[in-house]
Every structure is written in structure tokens, then in C-alpha cells.
Design an enzyme around this catalytic site. Structure first.
Site, PDB file in Angstrom:
ATOM      1  N   ARG A  55      12.592  52.330 -20.352  1.00  0.00           N
ATOM      2  CA  ARG A  55      13.758  52.222 -21.230  1.00  0.00           C
ATOM      3  C   ARG A  55      14.687  53.444 -21.087  1.00  0.00           C
ATOM      4  NH1 ARG A  55      12.810  48.301 -25.320  1.00  0.00           N
ATOM      5  NH2 ARG A  55      11.602  46.646 -24.326  1.00  0.00           N
ATOM      6  N   ARG A  79      19.854  44.413 -27.865  1.00  0.00           N
ATOM      7  CA  ARG A  79      19.714  45.457 -28.890  1.00  0.00           C
ATOM      8  C   ARG A  79      20.898  46.431 -28.919  1.00  0.00           C
ATOM      9  NH1 ARG A  79      13.945  48.075 -29.789  1.00  0.00           N
ATOM     10  NH2 ARG A  79      14.980  48.358 -31.799  1.00  0.00           N
ATOM     11  N   ASP A 129      15.311  42.910 -33.853  1.00  0.00           N
ATOM     12  CA  ASP A 129      14.470  44.090 -33.578  1.00  0.00           C
ATOM     13  C   ASP A 129      14.911  45.332 -34.355  1.00  0.00           C
ATOM     14  OD1 ASP A 129      12.477  43.134 -31.893  1.00  0.00           O
ATOM     15  OD2 ASP A 129      13.624  43.473 -30.061  1.00  0.00           O
ATOM     16  N   CYS A 152       6.851  52.444 -34.640  1.00  0.00           N
ATOM     17  CA  CYS A 152       8.125  51.790 -34.287  1.00  0.00           C
ATOM     18  C   CYS A 152       8.985  51.539 -35.527  1.00  0.00           C
ATOM     19  CB  CYS A 152       7.880  50.454 -33.611  1.00  0.00           C
ATOM     20  SG  CYS A 152       6.970  50.547 -32.083  1.00  0.00           S
ATOM     21  N   HIS A 155       7.416  52.061 -24.181  1.00  0.00           N
ATOM     22  CA  HIS A 155       7.996  53.220 -24.876  1.00  0.00           C
ATOM     23  C   HIS A 155       6.908  54.295 -24.991  1.00  0.00           C
ATOM     24  CE1 HIS A 155      11.258  50.872 -27.341  1.00  0.00           C
ATOM     25  NE2 HIS A 155      11.857  51.614 -26.436  1.00  0.00           N
TER      26      HIS A 155
HETATM   27  N1  ARG Z   1      10.975  44.330 -29.330  1.00  0.00           N
HETATM   28  C1  ARG Z   1      11.318  45.730 -29.340  1.00  0.00           C
HETATM   29  C2  ARG Z   1      11.748  46.166 -27.954  1.00  0.00           C
HETATM   30  O1  ARG Z   1      11.196  45.681 -26.987  1.00  0.00           O
HETATM   31  C3  ARG Z   1      10.181  46.545 -29.842  1.00  0.00           C
HETATM   32  C4  ARG Z   1      10.511  47.987 -30.047  1.00  0.00           C
HETATM   33  C5  ARG Z   1       9.348  48.810 -30.481  1.00  0.00           C
HETATM   34  N2  ARG Z   1       9.729  50.118 -30.842  1.00  0.00           N
HETATM   35  C6  ARG Z   1       9.105  51.232 -30.463  1.00  0.00           C
HETATM   36  N3  ARG Z   1       9.488  52.348 -30.981  1.00  0.00           N
HETATM   37  N4  ARG Z   1       8.179  51.218 -29.542  1.00  0.00           N
HETATM   38  O2  ARG Z   1      12.615  46.972 -27.790  1.00  0.00           O
END
Ligand code: ARG
Length: 291
Positions: A153, A107, A82, A276, A182
């Protein structure tokens, strides 16, 4: 709104939009794959075409360059699929860098990897954060205000940390739809004073805050939000967004913007698109640079 206001705003010509060249950080999806699931878009059992992902990403990078933007590229690390989502790597305002601290263990290592890029590239005012925050995924800068997402998040306590570090007002907004985990999947910055968003992604209180701050915002339909149309990047004139967001493309044209549809189908399989992949490097204004 009184009827007369509606009529007068419709007859006003769309404003002339001026692009401001930006400095952007991106990360090539060389190691991109979907091998875990941390949002509802991610289905590890479905195949991903890595070469196509790289090709689509290269097109986005070239598009930015052709529009006059400077794109810095960070080396991707194996085992961090990612990492292509550079927006999550940090938040940079006035040359100050707030590092990212990820919610999911998959991550976690991206935080220090991004931070070390900033340290290697001469940034001096760098903060390793105390609280979880996923960079520009949840922090969006609108002029001299920062809109800050929470709910999935970024920890709400990070909002106070960011306000103290940047010395700018941070307005918290709570997300409620897991598909829009997000802030940058539910809201996009169009100019220093304008945004577009999908109201249903937010709690009623956050919707009221957005109406109060941005009464003229572009509102996205559920269909446009569902194709990630709000995961967009604007330079003040050109707005790069997923090409499937037909309704938003029409609304942006009406407002004098130049929407440019982009296809990032492979990255969408991880729940990411244009914004993203893009981290804006907002350098210190001239005269306020460190010696
Ligand atoms: N697979 C990543 C996650 O779930 C995607 C992140 C997407 N980034 C964003 N800025 N929305 O964290």
C-alpha cells in the site's frame, strides 16, 4: 544467544506494566459492507451482518473508555464502507497530522474526509501528502521512532516524506505476504521500546532489521498471525487483540501485560480488526504546543 542468558531471562520477574491514557479516533461502521475486494480477506459474495459489526465496534469503543482512554468519533460517510478503519485515516505525532492518500480508488475519498476532521478540530500542522500512504496502517510509532511498511500500500517514497515532516527517524520495512498487506497486520507496538511481530510477513532484510532493533520482541506464530492477532492496540499495560490469538495472549501475560481478547468477526471479513479501527491522536507534548 548463550544458554545462561536464556536461563536468567526466564527467572526474572515480569516487569510491572503501567497504562498511559490515550486519545483515540474511531469511526462507527454504520455503512460497513464488503462490496469490493482490495485484499485477500474480502469476499463480496459472502454476507456481512452490519448490525453485528456495529455492536462489536461499540463494545470495542466502550472497552477503550472503560480503560480510561478518550475516544473521539468521526461521522462515517455513505459509500465509504472501509471508513471504519480509522487507523488508515492519518498519522498523528506531536500534534502534527500527516494526511492519508489511498492506493485504491474505492478508498480515495477517505483521505480528505479524515483530513477535514483534523482541520475542524483545531489541528494546525497538517500535511496533505505527495505520496501514497495509508496512515497508521503502515506507520507505527514506537517511542521516538516510526516503523514504516511498504510493499502493498504505502509508497516507499512516503517514508522520506514522513521523516522530513515529523523530524523523527523512519525505518522502512518491506511486507511480502498479501494477507498482511499493512504493517499493522504483521506487527504491533507494545510499549515505547517493545513490539510483537510475525517475521515471515517481511523480506529477509527487514527481518534482520527487526532483529537488530528489537532482539527481545514477542514473535507470533503463523496461527496467531493468521487470525490477525497482531492487529492489536496496547496502552503500555492492556493489550486489546483478536481473542482467537491464544498463543500471543499467553506470551503477553508472561511479559506482564494484560491481554484482552476482542471479537470483531464482521470487520475481519474486510481484513481489519482492533488496530485498524483505532487511530491514536498523539498531541504535542506540553510546552511544545502551538499558541
Ligand atoms: N478493507 C480495508 C483495506 O483493504 C481494510 C483496512 C484495514 N486497516 C488496517 N489498518 N490494516 O484497505
Amino acid at each position: 544467544m548463550p544458554c545462561t542468558d536464556v536461563i536468567s531471562s526466564r527467572t526474572e520477574p515480569a516487569p510491572v506494566r503501567v497504562a498511559r491514557p490515550r486519545r483515540l479516533l474511531m469511526c462507527r461502521p454504520s455503512h460497513f459492507e464488503v462490496c469490493y475486494s482490495i485484499n485477500p480477506w474480502m469476499h463480496p459474495e459472502k454476507p456481512v451482518d452490519n448490525s453485528l459489526a456495529v455492536l462489536q465496534w461499540e463494545r470495542l469503543r466502550e472497552l477503550y473508555a472503560s480503560l480510561g482512554h478518550t475516544v473521539e468519533v468521526l461521522d462515517p460517510l455513505p459509500g465509504l464502507p472501509d471508513m471504519v478503519f480509522a487507523a488508515n485515516g492519518a498519522t498523528v505525532v506531536d500534534g502534527k497530522v500527516l494526511g492519508a492518500r489511498f492506493r485504491h480508488v474505492q478508498r480515495t475519498a477517505e483521505g480528505p474526509a479524515y483530513l477535514s476532521w483534523f482541520l475542524r478540530n483545531g489541528y494546525q500542522d497538517v500535511l496533505w501528502p505527495e505520496h501514497i500512504n495509508e496512515g497508521e496502517g503502515d506507520y507505527l510509532v514506537v517511542g521516538r521512532r516510526i516503523l514504516a511498511g511498504t510493499g502493498f500500500r504505502t509508497d516507499q517514497r512516503s517514508h522520506a516524506e514522513a521523516q522530513e515532516f515529523f523530524g523523527l527517524p523512519v525505518t522502512g520495512l518491506t511486507l511480502v505476504d498479501p494477507n498482511h498487506y499493512h504493517l499493522d497486520t504483521a506487527l504491533a507496538v507494545l510499549s515505547d521500546t517493545e513490539i510483537m511481530y510475525w517475521p515471515e510477513a517481511f523480506t529477509p532484510g527487514s527481518q534482520a532489521v527487526l532483529r537488530e532493533l528489537y532482539p527481545d520482541a514477542v514473535l507470533a506464530s503463523a496461527q496467531d498471525a493468521a487470525v490477525f492477532g497482531l492487529n492489536a492496540f496496547s496502552d503500555g499495560r492492556n493489550v486489546l487483540l483478536p481473542q482467537a490469538a491464544a498463543g500471543l495472549i499467553a506470551q503477553l501475560k508472561e511479559r506482564g501485560f494484560e491481554p484482552i481478547g476482542v471479537d470483531l468477526s464482521e470487520l475481519l471479513k474486510a481484513g481489519g480488526s482492533v488496530k485498524c479501527c483505532t487511530l491514536e491522536l498523539r498531541d504535542a507534548p506540553a510546552g511544545r504546543r502551538e499558541p
